[in-house]
Design an enzyme around this catalytic site. Sequence first.
Site, PDB file in Angstrom:
ATOM      1  N   CYS A 172      -4.226  -1.492  -2.002  1.00  0.00           N
ATOM      2  CA  CYS A 172      -4.307  -0.057  -2.264  1.00  0.00           C
ATOM      3  C   CYS A 172      -5.331   0.131  -3.367  1.00  0.00           C
ATOM      4  O   CYS A 172      -5.135  -0.344  -4.487  1.00  0.00           O
ATOM      5  CB  CYS A 172      -2.937   0.468  -2.706  1.00  0.00           C
ATOM      6  SG  CYS A 172      -2.935   2.188  -3.277  1.00  0.00           S
ATOM      7  N   ASP A 214       0.869  -1.175   0.000  1.00  0.00           N
ATOM      8  CA  ASP A 214       0.000   0.000   0.000  1.00  0.00           C
ATOM      9  C   ASP A 214       0.906   1.224   0.000  1.00  0.00           C
ATOM     10  O   ASP A 214       2.130   1.120   0.164  1.00  0.00           O
ATOM     11  CB  ASP A 214      -0.917  -0.006   1.231  1.00  0.00           C
ATOM     12  CG  ASP A 214      -1.845   1.204   1.280  1.00  0.00           C
ATOM     13  OD1 ASP A 214      -2.396   1.548   0.216  1.00  0.00           O
ATOM     14  OD2 ASP A 214      -2.023   1.802   2.350  1.00  0.00           O
ATOM     15  N   SER A 215       0.287   2.386  -0.149  1.00  0.00           N
ATOM     16  CA  SER A 215       1.062   3.623  -0.084  1.00  0.00           C
ATOM     17  C   SER A 215       1.577   3.898   1.316  1.00  0.00           C
ATOM     18  O   SER A 215       2.560   4.626   1.484  1.00  0.00           O
ATOM     19  CB  SER A 215       0.201   4.800  -0.552  1.00  0.00           C
ATOM     20  OG  SER A 215      -0.934   4.937   0.290  1.00  0.00           O
ATOM     21  N   CYS A 255     -10.867   2.927   0.187  1.00  0.00           N
ATOM     22  CA  CYS A 255      -9.447   3.136   0.496  1.00  0.00           C
ATOM     23  C   CYS A 255      -9.149   2.298   1.728  1.00  0.00           C
ATOM     24  O   CYS A 255      -9.938   2.302   2.686  1.00  0.00           O
ATOM     25  CB  CYS A 255      -9.155   4.612   0.759  1.00  0.00           C
ATOM     26  SG  CYS A 255      -7.465   4.944   1.329  1.00  0.00           S
ATOM     27  N   HIS A 257      -7.217   2.722   4.053  1.00  0.00           N
ATOM     28  CA  HIS A 257      -7.059   3.508   5.282  1.00  0.00           C
ATOM     29  C   HIS A 257      -8.390   3.673   6.022  1.00  0.00           C
ATOM     30  O   HIS A 257      -8.403   3.871   7.242  1.00  0.00           O
ATOM     31  CB  HIS A 257      -6.520   4.909   4.969  1.00  0.00           C
ATOM     32  CG  HIS A 257      -5.068   4.966   4.620  1.00  0.00           C
ATOM     33  ND1 HIS A 257      -4.570   4.543   3.412  1.00  0.00           N
ATOM     34  CD2 HIS A 257      -3.993   5.424   5.330  1.00  0.00           C
ATOM     35  CE1 HIS A 257      -3.265   4.744   3.379  1.00  0.00           C
ATOM     36  NE2 HIS A 257      -2.890   5.276   4.529  1.00  0.00           N
ATOM     37  N   GLU A 272      -2.213   9.129   8.227  1.00  0.00           N
ATOM     38  CA  GLU A 272      -0.768   8.894   8.174  1.00  0.00           C
ATOM     39  C   GLU A 272      -0.023   9.745   9.203  1.00  0.00           C
ATOM     40  O   GLU A 272       1.085   9.402   9.600  1.00  0.00           O
ATOM     41  CB  GLU A 272      -0.232   9.173   6.772  1.00  0.00           C
ATOM     42  CG  GLU A 272      -0.635   8.152   5.728  1.00  0.00           C
ATOM     43  CD  GLU A 272       0.100   6.820   5.889  1.00  0.00           C
ATOM     44  OE1 GLU A 272       1.249   6.828   6.374  1.00  0.00           O
ATOM     45  OE2 GLU A 272      -0.474   5.769   5.515  1.00  0.00           O
ATOM     46  N   GLY A 295      -3.251   9.456  -3.532  1.00  0.00           N
ATOM     47  CA  GLY A 295      -4.522   9.946  -4.049  1.00  0.00           C
ATOM     48  C   GLY A 295      -4.438  11.159  -4.950  1.00  0.00           C
ATOM     49  O   GLY A 295      -5.315  11.376  -5.783  1.00  0.00           O
TER      50      GLY A 295
END
Length: 286
Positions: free
Chosen positions: A79, A16-17, A196, A198, A164, A49
């Site tokens: 992701c 993932d990012s 997403c 997250h 994050e 994004g």
Amino acid sequence: MSGEGPDPRWPIGVFDSGLGGLSVWRTLRRQLPHEQLLYFGDTARVPYGERSPEEILTFVRQILTWMQAQPVKLVVMACNTSSALALDRVRQEFALPMFGLILPGAQAALTQGSRIGVIATAATVNSRAYSKAIQEYSALDPKRFLHPIQCWEQACPEFVPLIEAGETDSQALRQAAECYLQPLLQQGIDTLIYGCTHYPVLDPILQPLLPRSVKRVDPGVALVGSLAKELGLWGLRYPHSGTRTGRWDRFCVSGDPERFAQLATPWLGFRPQVEQVELPVLDVCG
């Protein structure tokens, strides 16, 4: 798969990012306790994004090239932005089984309702990946759906930077959530896709803002359910019994490993040992 194909003893690659893919990691660890997992977070370049499709494709190629060299037996693209913008392309370029989030998420949402909202990054929303997948999948069996299928997508650019930064229960998040959900609620959605990885961590904030009738869909859960079946069909399930712990897994990042370890601890329930790795520089064109 046999011969020169992946070895069942190799780990499953997950990327993932940043932190978001850990929500998929947790589901994998719970549902596939025998497997080893290799997690990579591209924390030096998060968030994805606001990136262009060309940048995302380059990042994904670099990550897959590195993972292939570890090696891994398959890759979970944890992701949504990468799944939306790069999965179809890189499947043609790499001899690795790959799983993305969009189709499992769309299929899961269609079992819940017909007025589907999606919250996601701007890049995922701009791709219209979920709307396309929902319409294409529902068109395969139109008699199955009693009502017309409609989908609305909402970009949520503030979510990932805040998460994050370690903010998962702040006033800024609550205000952003109210703002992002309002247009979808005005459409009378009956289902909401967390588009997403997250976003599942925000469920305690998002759930109270939704009517009780609205079903919430985590595409990561749907993806892992599909993967568990495919491992057996492909002969890639780890050949030995026994339950592994998360501490046995490997965690790697492109950015600061100490910061990732600190922020990942609440997600994982333990403090991971994290490696910093340099991704290969690729000469990619087109």
